[in-house]
Scaffold this active site. Structure first.
Site, PDB file in Angstrom:
ATOM      1  N   GLU A 141       0.792  -1.231   0.000  1.00  0.00           N
ATOM      2  CA  GLU A 141       0.000   0.000   0.000  1.00  0.00           C
ATOM      3  C   GLU A 141       0.828   1.287   0.000  1.00  0.00           C
ATOM      4  O   GLU A 141       0.414   2.290   0.572  1.00  0.00           O
ATOM      5  CB  GLU A 141      -0.967   0.016   1.192  1.00  0.00           C
ATOM      6  CG  GLU A 141      -2.010  -1.087   1.117  1.00  0.00           C
ATOM      7  CD  GLU A 141      -3.095  -0.974   2.163  1.00  0.00           C
ATOM      8  OE1 GLU A 141      -2.846  -0.346   3.205  1.00  0.00           O
ATOM      9  OE2 GLU A 141      -4.191  -1.510   1.927  1.00  0.00           O
TER      10      GLU A 141
ATOM     11  N   GLU B 245      -6.603  -8.077  -0.378  1.00  0.00           N
ATOM     12  CA  GLU B 245      -7.232  -7.841   0.928  1.00  0.00           C
ATOM     13  C   GLU B 245      -8.648  -7.341   0.687  1.00  0.00           C
ATOM     14  O   GLU B 245      -8.912  -6.654  -0.304  1.00  0.00           O
ATOM     15  CB  GLU B 245      -6.497  -6.757   1.739  1.00  0.00           C
ATOM     16  CG  GLU B 245      -5.105  -7.123   2.164  1.00  0.00           C
ATOM     17  CD  GLU B 245      -4.449  -6.025   3.015  1.00  0.00           C
ATOM     18  OE1 GLU B 245      -5.166  -5.264   3.702  1.00  0.00           O
ATOM     19  OE2 GLU B 245      -3.216  -5.937   2.974  1.00  0.00           O
TER      20      GLU B 245
HETATM   21  C1  GAL Z   1      -4.775  -2.691   4.961  1.00  0.00           C
HETATM   22  C2  GAL Z   1      -3.372  -3.150   5.319  1.00  0.00           C
HETATM   23  C3  GAL Z   1      -3.370  -4.311   6.290  1.00  0.00           C
HETATM   24  C4  GAL Z   1      -4.336  -4.057   7.390  1.00  0.00           C
HETATM   25  C5  GAL Z   1      -5.678  -3.853   6.797  1.00  0.00           C
HETATM   26  C6  GAL Z   1      -6.776  -3.721   7.809  1.00  0.00           C
HETATM   27  O1  GAL Z   1      -4.774  -1.399   4.506  1.00  0.00           O
HETATM   28  O2  GAL Z   1      -2.678  -3.521   4.175  1.00  0.00           O
HETATM   29  O3  GAL Z   1      -2.093  -4.506   6.808  1.00  0.00           O
HETATM   30  O4  GAL Z   1      -3.952  -2.937   8.114  1.00  0.00           O
HETATM   31  O5  GAL Z   1      -5.650  -2.687   6.020  1.00  0.00           O
HETATM   32  O6  GAL Z   1      -7.989  -3.780   7.171  1.00  0.00           O
END
Ligand code: GAL
Length: 741
Positions: A403, A464
């Site tokens: 990110e 994710e």
């Molecule tokens: C994302 C990140 C993860 C975690 C997640 C929580 O932005 O890559 O490490 O923090 O959010 O939803």
């Protein structure tokens, strides 16, 4: 000391008998210190044991020292090379041997080795003992990736993976990289890029590569002559063919081989290394599909942090392997992302054995530092690829800081390095901006919009979703836990219906400890489909229920079967199952409807039963669910109307432990109703008392969370039978036994 003077590579295990000093001091004082001045520890070791939540993340961020003595055989003097190897030290290490600095390593997730030949002492006797002292800096240093900004997870600290001394001859194998070409044809070839190093040897050698099957039988072999350098490195690439009969590695049949690489001089083996290996072709194709051995495999997975309650990241092999088993066998996933850093080789070895695909990435989280920081991140990425490029389970390298913003030069370089070190694997780079520059082979995107959008690039992999948009605790109200499960269900269903998306990896497998800046304030991000102890929440049932019923019949109720736990009483029952039909017995009598219209793309959509109003105003009775496959009863489960705790159930994941002083297994316990279901609102504290050669690690007594809890049973180095008695303040008792040998 288990070292002989024979030819070849010899290994001195350094895991036991360290002395740990929980403070910083000059190196000279560590060398002068006596064992009684510190604490005797075995590695993997965490610099501070913690409660499972509600601790200050500054508490383990300090500089500490580890000291250990070892002997080397007199016969090795002047003949052998001596290396000291560490598999992982969090976060930075300075290694001193016999008073002198042998080297420094920055980065907690990858292995390193130093040549200590000129510092080593040989022979028996007190004066000839070697002393190694490691200064471990577990502060979040801004010069070392992932740190410099904020990070949503904890790295913890310590000598948290294994260590050893390796003795080799004056010519040795510095690296071996096995890979296969033309995998899908009978003319497939195993290639082994081998680096032979020399220091004072030189001359004619032979490098041989042998493919061994799972029973250790030779499947094929090739050899080639090489001129070993007197000083420096020489490279050779061997080609092993005659492999028509090898079996491919696949997720459902992960056939593993071993590649043994030997260095021979005058027909005698002077060095050898072995790497687990599997033959498979894995590609993210231009049509968006992921293909394994030419067959489309839709990817369904979760992200995993390598952290555990109490012990941080200092989990021995058994716990690492167990996590892979939970992901592959219990949750039924086919891919895991090692967010956001290289993880334990024990975890990866088990992924190979189980057929769990892996997306592994370099350490980092949103922040990019200065030029030196970037060089450090790339160095850690190189160490990851060189360590792991033989694993058949790994199908993608993450070469972008998770990110982060675009950084053209940095990411051109990270892609270049990755492709050079491993031309066989594609690159990805996880981003949360759709507009970002696409330098990798696969567009890997964190989709937090609660929807699945059309891919803006192909190949495209969701890396994710869910996570912080819907944190959910095992002790949250039931409707929230159901909504959490439905969120995962909606996203996975949608991506399943979009063939141009390779797959979706959800955030995340397990709840994890984090900084003050994230999570629920108690230092936990409750983003897992399972909790920090790996106990499933309802969302885990979605993944479990997608398994092939021929392997395991699944039928889980996403509810606690209590009359008045919803707002205005229970409105429907949600059941995750891979059965064809689910019948409701008891006072309700009926059939749950598969949610095929709502979730058309899942192999096994959940079932829903809506006639709950029929029981309003009547007495509350037991519930029975019956799962049918092909019209036959495949599974039956019951939930009692009376939720009073009936029994303290307790179990360990393993009934055996190694007597090495570091092996551990999880000791789980839960307050169960009379049909064995968790009583989610049971409170009380459970005390564990161990007898025999083990120690209990964790909060003891443990106050039940969502009716459950867990501790670890750790070997104390002796052999024998161990018994653990558990007593709850409610008066319930349980006992478990473990054999340590
Ligand atoms: C994302 C990140 C993860 C975690 C997640 C929580 O932005 O890559 O490490 O923090 O959010 O939803």
């Amino acid at each position: 000391m288990a070292v002989s003077a024979s030819i070849g590579r010899q290994i001195v295990d350094l895991n036991a008998d360290w002395v740990f000093f929980r403070k910083n001091m000059p190196a000279a004082r560590v060398f002068a210190a006596a064992a009684k001045d510190g604490e005797k520890v075995t590695i993997p070791h965490s610099s501070l044991l913690l409660p499972h939540h509600n601790f200050d993340e500054k508490s383990y961020q300090f500089v500490s020292w580890y000291r250990r003595e070892f002997e080397l055989p007199k016969t090795a003097e002047g003949r052998k090379k001596v290396f000291i190897e560490f598999d992982g030290v969090m976060l930075a290490a300075k290694v001193y041997v016999n008073g002198k600095l042998a080297g420094e390593h920055k980065g907690g997730y990858t292995p390193f080795a130093f040549d200590i030949t000129s510092l080593a002492r040989f022979g028996p006797g007190k004066g000839n003992r070697n002393v190694v002292a490691v200064q471990v800096d577990s502060r979040e240093r801004p010069d070392i990736a992932p740190f410099g900004g904020t990070v949503d997870y904890l790295a913890f600290g310590g000598l948290y993976r294994e260590a050893r001394v390796v003795l080799t001859e004056r010519a040795w194998i510095a690296d071996a990289f096995p890979f296969a070409t033309d995998v899908l044809s009978d003319g497939r070839t195993l290639r082994v890029k081998t680096t032979v190093a020399g220091d004072g040897a030189g001359g004619e050698f032979v490098v041989a590569a042998t493919l061994l099957d799972s029973r250790g039988r030779k499947a094929a072999r090739a050899e080639q002559a090489i001129e070993a350098p007197v000083k420096g490195e020489a490279h050779v690439e061997l080609a092993v063919d005659g492999l028509e009969k090898v079996e491919l590695w696949d997720i459902d049949r992960p056939t593993m081989y071993k590649v043994r690489v030997e260095l021979l001089e005058g027909g005698k083996t002077v060095d050898a290394v072995e790497k687990p290996f599997g033959f498979r072709e894995a590609r993210f194709d231009k049509d968006g599909r992921f293909r394994l051995n030419g067959r489309v495999v839709k990817l369904i997975g979760l992200d995993r942090h390598q952290t555990y309650p109490y012990i941080g990241c200092a989990a021995p092999a058994r716990l690492q392997r167990r996590d892979a088993e939970v992901l592959r066998e219990e949750l039924g996933l086919n891919i895991v992302r090692t967010s956001h850093y290289p993880q334990s080789v024990h975890f990866l070895d088990r992924c190979d054995e189980l057929g769990l695909l892996v997306f592994e990435e370099l350490p980092g989280w949103q922040h990019i530092g200065d030029a030196a920081w970037k060089a450090n991140a790339i160095e850690q990425m190189k160490e990851m690829i060189v360590r792991d490029r033989h694993h058949p389970s790994i199908v993608l390298w993450g070469v972008r800081i998770n990110e982060s913003q675009d950084d053209h030069d940095f990411y051109v370089e990270s892609n270049r390095v990755s492709r050079e070190l491993d031309p066989t694997r594609q690159t990805g780079g996880v981003r949360c901006f759709r507009e970002s520059e696409f330098l990798e082979d696969v567009f890997t995107f964190n989709e937090f919009s609660s929807n699945v959008r059309e891919p803006n690039h192909v190949p495209y992999l969701i890396t994710e979703f869910a996570g912080h948009t819907f944190p959910t605790k095992t002790f949250d109200r039931v409707e929230r836990q159901i909504e959490h499960a439905l969120l995962h269900t909606r996203i996975q269903d949608k991506q399943m219906g979009m063939p141009e998306i390779a797959g979706a990896i959800g955030w995340c497998a397990f709840d994890y400890n984090t900084h003050i800046d994230f999570g629920s304030g108690d230092r936990i991000c409750y983003h897992g489909v399972s909790d920090i102890f790996r106990f499933p929440k309802f969302a885990a049932y979605l993944y479990m229920s997608q398994k092939d019923p021929a392997k395991q019949v699944v039928m889980e109720l996403a509810d606690f079967w209590a009359r008045g736990d919803w707002n205005h009483c229970t409105k429907f029952l949600l059941i995750y199952s891979n059965c064809d039909e689910v019948l409701i017995n008891g006072q309700l009598n009926g059939r749950a409807e598969p949610m095929r219209d709502e979730f058309p793309n899942l192999a096994h959509p959940p079932f829903r039963f809506d006639k709950m109003k029929d029981v309003w105003g009547h007495g509350w009775n037991d519930l029975e669910l019956v799962g049918l496959i092909g019209g036959k009863v495949a599974i039956r489960k019951r939930w009692p109307a009376d939720k009073l705790p009936s029994k303290l159930a307790a179990w360990t994941d393993s009934k055996v432990l190694d007597a090495d002083g570091s092996d551990m297994t999880q000791l789980s316990f839960m307050m169960a109703d009379r049909f064995g279901n968790v009583c989610p609102y049971a409170t009380g504290a459970v005390t564990a008392k161990a007898s025999g050669p083990v120690r209990i690690i964790g909060e003891n007594p443990f106050a039940l969370v969502g009716g459950r809890g867990a501790l670890y049973v750790r070997s104390d180095g002796r052999k024998g039978a161990a018994s653990i008695e558990l007593t709850c303040t409610s008066g319930h008792k349980a006992q478990v036994k473990v054999k340590v040998g």
